[in-house]
Design a protein around this motif. Structure first.
Motif, PDB file in Angstrom:
ATOM      1  N   LEU A  13       0.832  -1.200   0.000  1.00  0.00           N
ATOM      2  CA  LEU A  13       0.000   0.000   0.000  1.00  0.00           C
ATOM      3  C   LEU A  13       0.872   1.256   0.000  1.00  0.00           C
ATOM      4  N   GLU A  14       0.544   2.188  -0.884  1.00  0.00           N
ATOM      5  CA  GLU A  14       1.184   3.502  -0.856  1.00  0.00           C
ATOM      6  C   GLU A  14       0.296   4.531  -0.170  1.00  0.00           C
ATOM      7  N   GLN A  15      -0.972   4.531  -0.515  1.00  0.00           N
ATOM      8  CA  GLN A  15      -1.871   5.531   0.050  1.00  0.00           C
ATOM      9  C   GLN A  15      -3.320   5.105  -0.149  1.00  0.00           C
ATOM     10  N   GLU A  16      -4.169   5.424   0.822  1.00  0.00           N
ATOM     11  CA  GLU A  16      -5.605   5.293   0.627  1.00  0.00           C
ATOM     12  C   GLU A  16      -6.164   6.654   0.244  1.00  0.00           C
ATOM     13  N   HIS A  81      -1.782  17.515  -9.327  1.00  0.00           N
ATOM     14  CA  HIS A  81      -2.967  18.346  -9.160  1.00  0.00           C
ATOM     15  C   HIS A  81      -3.683  18.084  -7.850  1.00  0.00           C
ATOM     16  N   ARG A  82      -3.619  16.862  -7.343  1.00  0.00           N
ATOM     17  CA  ARG A  82      -4.276  16.551  -6.075  1.00  0.00           C
ATOM     18  C   ARG A  82      -3.341  16.922  -4.921  1.00  0.00           C
ATOM     19  N   PRO A  83      -3.804  17.703  -3.950  1.00  0.00           N
ATOM     20  CA  PRO A  83      -2.923  18.140  -2.862  1.00  0.00           C
ATOM     21  C   PRO A  83      -2.237  16.989  -2.137  1.00  0.00           C
ATOM     22  N   GLU A  84      -2.961  15.877  -1.937  1.00  0.00           N
ATOM     23  CA  GLU A  84      -2.375  14.760  -1.204  1.00  0.00           C
ATOM     24  C   GLU A  84      -1.337  13.994  -2.014  1.00  0.00           C
ATOM     25  N   TRP A  85      -1.199  14.296  -3.297  1.00  0.00           N
ATOM     26  CA  TRP A  85      -0.185  13.673  -4.141  1.00  0.00           C
ATOM     27  C   TRP A  85       0.957  14.632  -4.470  1.00  0.00           C
ATOM     28  N   HIS A  86       0.816  15.894  -4.120  1.00  0.00           N
ATOM     29  CA  HIS A  86       1.724  16.932  -4.592  1.00  0.00           C
ATOM     30  C   HIS A  86       3.033  16.955  -3.795  1.00  0.00           C
ATOM     31  N   ARG A  87       4.142  16.752  -4.496  1.00  0.00           N
ATOM     32  CA  ARG A  87       5.496  16.861  -3.923  1.00  0.00           C
ATOM     33  C   ARG A  87       5.622  16.149  -2.569  1.00  0.00           C
ATOM     34  N   ARG A  88       5.191  14.917  -2.540  1.00  0.00           N
ATOM     35  CA  ARG A  88       5.260  14.131  -1.311  1.00  0.00           C
ATOM     36  C   ARG A  88       6.714  13.846  -0.950  1.00  0.00           C
ATOM     37  N   ILE A 115      -0.318   4.281 -18.652  1.00  0.00           N
ATOM     38  CA  ILE A 115       0.370   5.513 -18.265  1.00  0.00           C
ATOM     39  C   ILE A 115      -0.653   6.491 -17.706  1.00  0.00           C
ATOM     40  N   HIS A 116      -0.982   6.306 -16.428  1.00  0.00           N
ATOM     41  CA  HIS A 116      -1.776   7.263 -15.673  1.00  0.00           C
ATOM     42  C   HIS A 116      -0.985   7.661 -14.433  1.00  0.00           C
ATOM     43  N   VAL A 117      -1.341   8.802 -13.875  1.00  0.00           N
ATOM     44  CA  VAL A 117      -0.546   9.443 -12.838  1.00  0.00           C
ATOM     45  C   VAL A 117      -0.300   8.540 -11.629  1.00  0.00           C
ATOM     46  N   ASP A 118      -1.275   7.706 -11.272  1.00  0.00           N
ATOM     47  CA  ASP A 118      -1.165   6.879 -10.075  1.00  0.00           C
ATOM     48  C   ASP A 118      -0.639   5.479 -10.364  1.00  0.00           C
ATOM     49  N   HIS A 119      -0.051   5.294 -11.533  1.00  0.00           N
ATOM     50  CA  HIS A 119       0.506   3.986 -11.897  1.00  0.00           C
ATOM     51  C   HIS A 119       1.962   4.062 -12.353  1.00  0.00           C
ATOM     52  N   VAL A 120       2.525   5.271 -12.444  1.00  0.00           N
ATOM     53  CA  VAL A 120       3.887   5.405 -12.973  1.00  0.00           C
ATOM     54  C   VAL A 120       4.814   6.238 -12.086  1.00  0.00           C
ATOM     55  N   GLY A 121       4.311   6.735 -10.955  1.00  0.00           N
ATOM     56  CA  GLY A 121       5.050   7.737 -10.196  1.00  0.00           C
ATOM     57  C   GLY A 121       6.410   7.313  -9.688  1.00  0.00           C
ATOM     58  N   TRP A 122       6.521   6.065  -9.233  1.00  0.00           N
ATOM     59  CA  TRP A 122       7.803   5.612  -8.696  1.00  0.00           C
ATOM     60  C   TRP A 122       8.732   5.066  -9.775  1.00  0.00           C
ATOM     61  N   ASN A 123       8.377   5.241 -11.047  1.00  0.00           N
ATOM     62  CA  ASN A 123       9.325   4.863 -12.098  1.00  0.00           C
ATOM     63  C   ASN A 123      10.640   5.605 -11.951  1.00  0.00           C
TER      64      ASN A 123
END
Length: 285
Positions: A13-16, A81-88, A115-123
């Motif tokens: 889990l990364e985030q709910e 764009h989502r505050p809870e995802w921004h520059r974590r 290729i969507h934002v919540d599937h590639v971030g830790w690449n």
């Protein structure tokens, strides 16, 4: 952990997160699910506040000596764009991967189902002033259709620019449909949510599972497979894909593993006439 024959699957889990129903599923009338409230609440829907309860997670697949990470979530330090995802920062997610046997340098393959934002971030990670591969010894398997779709846009989204484009050509394999990773592990097309989305079909020692990515966001879609998300590029095709997938899982006793299902769970799909019934199967350990 789920065991599919000799193949082991772990969810990390990364985030709910809890998007509003009227944003993610604008076609959905919650009143139509009143009879299902007993099993959808509290884990998957909140009827009173009108939110969908989802998880962002990666899956570690271990088989034939390979360590595979399927989907890489949100990442850190990235403008979103989502505050809870921004520059974590300092999320500890990579430590969690390591604790489950997938430290970045030990990963052999990274599968990006789409290729969507919540599937590639830790690449990638921000190192020495540039985005560098998080998994330096891995091959990144990414659907070619997804790349072409992104490149056809006048201005590709920021998550493509910081999480896919910086990957060196030597690490990326742009895959075609039905790409076989190893015997019994195949990346199969599940289009609709995005043009080239794939799922990982696993068939080992007589057992089957499908990591279906976003073909199914929430288990209520077993009851209402006609409801697609607002984020689908082709809602009609997504409906067709979902119905076919549910039918396949029910007919073949194939365990369904959606990307955003909470509680480290999968779904065994049963069919009663034209109605699909879920049986939740939980990861152990």
């Amino acid at each position: 952990m789920l065991q599919i024959g000799d193949c082991r699957i772990v969810s990390v889990l990364e985030q709910e997160f809890e998007p509003r129903v009227d944003f993610l599923f604008p076609e959905l009338d919650l009143a139509s699910l009143a009879g299902e409230q007993s099993w959808l609440e509290p884990s998957h829907l909140d009827f009173s506040s009108g939110v969908v309860r989802l998880a962002i997670q990666s899956f570690i697949v271990k088989v034939d000596g390979l360590t595979i990470v399927v989907d890489t979530g949100i990442g850190e330090e990235k403008p979103r764009h989502r505050p809870e995802w921004h520059r974590r920062k300092n999320t500890g997610f990579l430590d969690s991967l390591g604790e489950h046997g997938a430290a970045p340098e030990t990963v052999d393959l990274v599968v990006c189902t789409h290729i969507h934002v919540d599937h590639v971030g830790w690449n990638t990670r921000w190192i020495d002033g540039i985005w560098q591969p998080t998994f330096p010894n891995a091959r990144y398997l990414i659907p070619l259709i997804e790349r072409d779709h992104m490149r056809a846009q006048a201005e590709p989204p920021s998550y493509y620019a910081d999480s896919v484009a910086p990957l060196p050509d030597t690490l990326v394999e742009w895959i075609q449909p039905y790409h076989e990773i190893c015997p019994g592990l195949t990346l199969v097309p599940l289009p609709g949510h995005s043009p080239g989305m794939v799922g990982l079909r696993i068939e080992r020692e007589g057992m089957k599972a499908m990591l279906c990515s976003d073909a199914l966001h929430s288990p209520f879609q077993l009851r209402l497979p006609e409801v697609s998300s607002s984020l689908c590029s082709d809602a009609s095709l997504a409906r067709t894909t979902r119905r076919a997938l549910l039918s396949e899982c029910a007919a073949e006793d194939m365990l369904l593993v959606p990307a955003h299902l909470r509680e480290h769970a999968a779904i065994r799909v049963h069919r009663d006439g034209n109605v699909f019934q879920p049986e939740f199967v939980y990861f152990v350990g």
